[in-house]
Design a protein around this motif. Structure first.
Motif, PDB file in Angstrom:
ATOM      1  N   UNK A 123       0.720  -1.234   0.194  1.00 40.91           N
ATOM      2  CA  UNK A 123      -0.021   0.097   0.218  1.00 40.91           C
ATOM      3  C   UNK A 123       0.879   1.242  -0.035  1.00 40.91           C
ATOM      4  N   UNK A 124       1.891   1.195   0.902  1.00 42.09           N
ATOM      5  CA  UNK A 124       2.874   2.418   0.749  1.00 42.09           C
ATOM      6  C   UNK A 124       3.585   2.635  -0.733  1.00 42.09           C
ATOM      7  N   UNK A 125       3.842   1.782  -1.131  1.00 44.35           N
ATOM      8  CA  UNK A 125       4.698   1.850  -2.166  1.00 44.35           C
ATOM      9  C   UNK A 125       3.826   2.114  -3.467  1.00 44.35           C
ATOM     10  N   UNK A 130       1.829   6.245  -7.361  1.00 44.56           N
ATOM     11  CA  UNK A 130       0.794   7.316  -7.786  1.00 44.56           C
ATOM     12  C   UNK A 130       1.260   8.593  -7.683  1.00 44.56           C
ATOM     13  N   UNK A 131       1.882   8.739  -6.567  1.00 45.39           N
ATOM     14  CA  UNK A 131       2.281  10.312  -6.337  1.00 45.39           C
ATOM     15  C   UNK A 131       3.313  10.680  -7.571  1.00 45.39           C
ATOM     16  N   UNK A 132       4.050   9.728  -8.114  1.00 43.55           N
ATOM     17  CA  UNK A 132       4.892   9.894  -9.384  1.00 43.55           C
ATOM     18  C   UNK A 132       4.296   9.698 -10.683  1.00 43.55           C
ATOM     19  N   UNK A 133       2.887   9.578 -10.667  1.00 42.77           N
ATOM     20  CA  UNK A 133       2.056   9.522 -11.883  1.00 42.77           C
ATOM     21  C   UNK A 133       2.308   8.182 -12.386  1.00 42.77           C
ATOM     22  N   UNK A 134       2.396   6.943 -11.707  1.00 45.56           N
ATOM     23  CA  UNK A 134       2.520   5.735 -12.391  1.00 45.56           C
ATOM     24  C   UNK A 134       1.793   4.953 -11.364  1.00 45.56           C
TER      25      UNK A 134
END
Length: 266
Positions: A123-125, A130-134
């Motif tokens: 979940x963390x990774x 997602x924060x890095x647009x992937x």
């Protein structure tokens, strides 16, 4: 009362990511509330493919793109690779619960705990991706961890020796170096996640060590010699050094076992 093994099988077979995480935590909660039994009416099914989404595409290890941290693409690819390992680890923990029967209650408690912690890591990774647009599935990955699960599905002692103590323990060796490189690159968000994972993974490998020793004692086998024999018999890959001695000792490796690993490294 529902069987723990049926619940574990449901977690293992679920393909959808969020539902697998939900079922993992729900099953753990039911276990801790004594709502699941370790009685069973059916033997485990032969090991097959676990539940996973259609992506990532699975390729041979040699065909996974190399990861260089100097670019955003390299960073995202590296995070994706670790995310894939953590996803596989959820399935591995549930298979360790589902597949092996008539064991002490603590064995099941230990591997349920591992499943929950691996789900948290995933979940963390995934959120970091997602924060890095992937997202998980954007890059190809390999299936080495599950291939070893297949090879060791016939015996919990062999599973404990080779999955947590060889393949998963590799993270104890490489993660500190990755953390240092990410810190130099200024990516403290990913560093913080990997520090959580490293701390927990020492505990996971230690659980593998504990139960490996348990099975050796039950069968009146010398654990050091048995570990060496199983490595030679079932592990066909190459062991890469250097090994993180301190982390591995915390995780239950003996000096003799570490010498065995050193003798086999490329």
């Amino acid at each position: 009362m529902e069987s723990l093994f049926d619940a574990a099988h449901r977690c293992l077979n679920t393909r959808e990511l969020d539902h697998k995480l939900y079922l993992t935590h729900q099953t753990a909660q039911m276990w801790h509330q004594d709502l699941l039994s370790i009685e069973y009416s059916q033997v485990p099914e032969p090991i097959g493919e676990p539940g996973r989404p259609a992506k990532p595409e699975l390729v041979l290890p040699a065909n996974v793109p190399k990861r260089r941290l100097g670019t955003k693409a390299g960073l995202v690819s590296l995070i994706h690779a670790v995310t894939h390992i953590e996803f596989n680890a959820i399935n591995l923990a549930w298979d360790a619960v589902y597949r092996f029967r008539q064991l002490p209650t603590q064995y099941y408690s230990d591997w349920i705990r591992v499943a929950c912690e691996e789900a948290h890591h995933f979940h963390l990774l995934r959120n970091r991706l997602l924060e890095l647009e992937h997202d998980y599935g954007d890059f190809p990955a390999h299936n080495g961890l599950w291939e070893m699960a297949r090879k060791t599905a016939f015996d919990p002692m062999v599973r404990m020796a080779l999955v947590p103590r060889v393949l998963e323990a590799r993270g104890l060796d490489v993660t500190p170096g990755i953390i240092n490189r990410l810190r130099i690159a200024g990516d403290e968000k990913t560093v913080a996640i990997l520090e959580v994972i490293l701390h927990d993974e020492i505990g996971h490998v230690k659980i593998g060590s504990h139960w490996f020793q348990y099975f050796c004692n039950q069968r009146q086998l010398n654990a050091d010699r048995t570990f060496s024999r199983l490595l030679n018999q079932y592990y066909t890959g190459q062991l890469s050094g250097p090994f993180h001695y301190e982390a591995r000792q915390q995780a239950g490796f003996t000096e003799t076992e570490l010498r065995t690993l050193e003798s086999m490294k490329r």
